[in-house]
Design an enzyme around this catalytic site. Structure first.
Site, PDB file in Angstrom:
ATOM      1  N   MET A 107       6.571   7.617  17.019  1.00 61.21           N
ATOM      2  CA  MET A 107       6.259   8.566  15.951  1.00 61.21           C
ATOM      3  C   MET A 107       4.873   9.186  16.048  1.00 61.21           C
ATOM      4  SD  MET A 107       8.122   6.878  12.647  1.00 61.21           S
ATOM      5  CE  MET A 107       9.818   6.299  12.745  1.00 61.21           C
ATOM      6  N   ARG A 159      -5.343  10.799   2.436  1.00 63.06           N
ATOM      7  CA  ARG A 159      -4.005  11.194   2.870  1.00 63.06           C
ATOM      8  C   ARG A 159      -2.995  11.120   1.726  1.00 63.06           C
ATOM      9  NH1 ARG A 159      -1.484  14.015   6.957  1.00 63.06           N
ATOM     10  NH2 ARG A 159       0.696  13.494   6.923  1.00 63.06           N
ATOM     11  N   ASP A 175       4.127   1.020  11.567  1.00 57.65           N
ATOM     12  CA  ASP A 175       2.841   0.442  11.186  1.00 57.65           C
ATOM     13  C   ASP A 175       2.624  -0.957  11.749  1.00 57.65           C
ATOM     14  OD1 ASP A 175       2.097   2.683   9.829  1.00 57.65           O
ATOM     15  OD2 ASP A 175       2.486   1.900   7.831  1.00 57.65           O
ATOM     16  N   LYS A 227       0.829  -1.209   0.000  1.00 57.95           N
ATOM     17  CA  LYS A 227       0.000   0.000   0.000  1.00 57.95           C
ATOM     18  C   LYS A 227       0.864   1.261   0.000  1.00 57.95           C
ATOM     19  CE  LYS A 227      -3.017   2.661   3.095  1.00 57.95           C
ATOM     20  NZ  LYS A 227      -2.069   3.646   3.647  1.00 57.95           N
ATOM     21  N   ASN A 228       1.846   1.324   0.895  1.00 58.86           N
ATOM     22  CA  ASN A 228       2.628   2.555   1.031  1.00 58.86           C
ATOM     23  C   ASN A 228       3.512   2.818  -0.181  1.00 58.86           C
ATOM     24  OD1 ASN A 228       1.454   3.068   3.496  1.00 58.86           O
ATOM     25  ND2 ASN A 228       3.116   2.166   4.688  1.00 58.86           N
ATOM     26  N   ASP A 240      -5.572   8.582   8.683  1.00 61.95           N
ATOM     27  CA  ASP A 240      -5.784   8.041  10.012  1.00 61.95           C
ATOM     28  C   ASP A 240      -5.658   9.115  11.084  1.00 61.95           C
ATOM     29  OD1 ASP A 240      -6.211   5.418   9.274  1.00 61.95           O
ATOM     30  OD2 ASP A 240      -4.079   4.931   9.259  1.00 61.95           O
TER      31      ASP A 240
END
Length: 435
Positions: free
Chosen positions: A341, A97, A319, A22-23, A121
């Site tokens: 983070m 996003r 994540d 996904k990223n 998110d």
């Protein structure tokens, strides 16, 4: 609002193949805007965030053709830059996003861009300073309207420069790279993110004619070129999904083989789960997780409690901390999970505590998990998914629990995991989608 009804306690068995990352997809798909020639991308995951981004590119005038189950061809030869001025663009970009990633390519190719404050998110502050400071150093000028939360950028004369990033932001680094590949002269980016996803982007851009060196390090050199050509690109498997499946196998005492993981690109993810006591075997690029009745958390060499914390690559991706935290609840031993983070990402632990987990939330960034060693199974409850990663972590908890759980707001899970209920049900899970 859709929900999952999950009957827990089933042991799963079989093979599962991770989706495309996904990223990586969010930046690779935006990179097609850098050229008028066709770009074909394989292993695109069918998840909400990615599909919405593809829809946004189509609205901009990019021709999108589905050429396979997970393959698309993009041709950005007739981009309508005026679409950025419309209410439709504002509404769609603000809800996503990943929309911020179109800015770098638009600035490089068209010399201007606009962007509403993007969504995503609710896991804490996710500032965009790195993106805009990088653009400014390249010569862009931008303004931010606090009333309608709209950024306007003028990048009519981008020039290469040296920059030291204040944080090794993955999306910030990717956006700056895409803006710099067509800037005049040489750009040097120090403290650049160097995740595999950034490496993938750089390799793709180099195949398109960019001149990027230092790929894989935190010091990148980019010689600007006047134009880029088309290419073909295959995305990596999603490392977060791979980690999620490892945790799922351990929690449900299941024997699962995760196929085609490209293990060399996973960094310390396998090692981190092994420190939780999870056994695994490596068969080529497949990871085999045997069924385990018990797994025991490691300690530091002096016997002190293990701490697992996120860090910039090659450290552990943030994540996966939600999944690691859930997995530790049924281990033997204690671990401190330190989410550095994002200050709101651990707030989902109240649902796990309601299920019977022994967790002390020390502060917004740290939680101590006292493993139950399966003496007391989690129990099914009703809960709501707050974000993508917490959502799949709650799903893992529900699959391991006694009784039936209902997870609401599963649209959050769908944003990051394709067909997750269908794929896990094939392994023997009992997940029903409602609504």
């Amino acid at each position: 609002m859709a929900s999952f009804k999950v009957k827990g306690g089933n042991r799963l068995k079989g093979e599962i193949t991770p989706q495309g990352a996904k990223n990586e997809a969010l930046q690779i798909i935006c990179a097609v805007l850098l050229t008028a020639e066709p770009v074909t991308i394989h292993k695109i995951p069918n998840i909400r965030d990615v599909m919405k981004l593809i829809e946004l590119l189509a609205d901009l005038g990019c021709e999108v053709q589905k050429v396979g189950d997970e393959s698309y061809r993009f041709t950005a030869s007739n981009i309508n830059i005026d679409f950025l001025e419309t209410d439709d663009f504002k509404a769609k970009a603000a809800a996503l996003r990943g929309s911020i990633m179109i800015l770098g390519p638009l600035l490089a190719r068209y010399g201007k861009g606009k962007m509403p404050r993007p969504g995503g998110d609710k896991i804490g502050r996710r500032r965009l300073d790195t993106h805009f400071i990088g653009f400014e150093k390249l010569g862009a000028r931008f303004s931010y309207d606090t009333k309608d939360e709209f950024y306007t950028i003028d990048a009519s004369d981008l020039k290469g420069t040296y920059m030291l990033l204040d944080e090794a932001s993955v999306t910030g680094t990717a956006n700056i790279i895409m803006a710099a590949v067509m800037a005049k002269g040489k750009t040097t980016i120090y403290n650049a993110a160097c995740e595999p996803y950034i490496q993938q982007l750089c390799k793709m851009l180099n195949r398109m004619g960019a001149q990027i060196t230092g790929v894989g390090s935190n010091l990148l050199h980019i010689e600007g070129v006047s134009q880029l050509k088309g290419t073909e690109h295959t995305m990596l498997p999603d490392m977060i999904e791979i980690g999620s499946f490892i945790g799922l196998a351990a929690m449900t005492q299941s024997e699962i083989t995760i196929k085609n993981c490209q293990i060399a690109e996973l960094g310390i993810i396998p090692q981190t789960f092994q420190r939780l006591g999870i056994q695994m075997g490596f068969r080529g690029d497949d990871i085999h997780i045997p069924a385990q009745d018990h797994y025991e958390i490691d300690t530091f060499i002096d016997g002190s409690i293990l701490t697992i914390a996120d860090a910039i690559w090659p450290g552990l991706t943030p994540d996966l901390l939600s999944v690691i935290l859930v997995t530790a609840t049924q281990a033997k031993g204690t671990v401190l999970v330190h989410q550095k983070m994002f200050e709101s990402r651990l707030f989902f632990v109240d649902k796990l505590i309601d299920m019977g987990a022994q967790i002390i939330l020390c502060d917004p960034h740290r939680a101590t998990v006292i493993g139950l060693d399966r003496r007391y199974p989690l129990k099914g409850i009703q809960m709501t998914s707050p974000d993508i990663r917490a959502g799949v972590s709650l799903l893992i908890a529900a699959l391991s629990a006694e009784g039936t759980s209902t997870i609401h707001n599963i649209e959050q899970i769908d944003r990051g995991y394709q067909y997750i209920d269908t794929r896990l049900n094939r392994l023997g899970a009992d997940i029903e989608r409602i609504g």
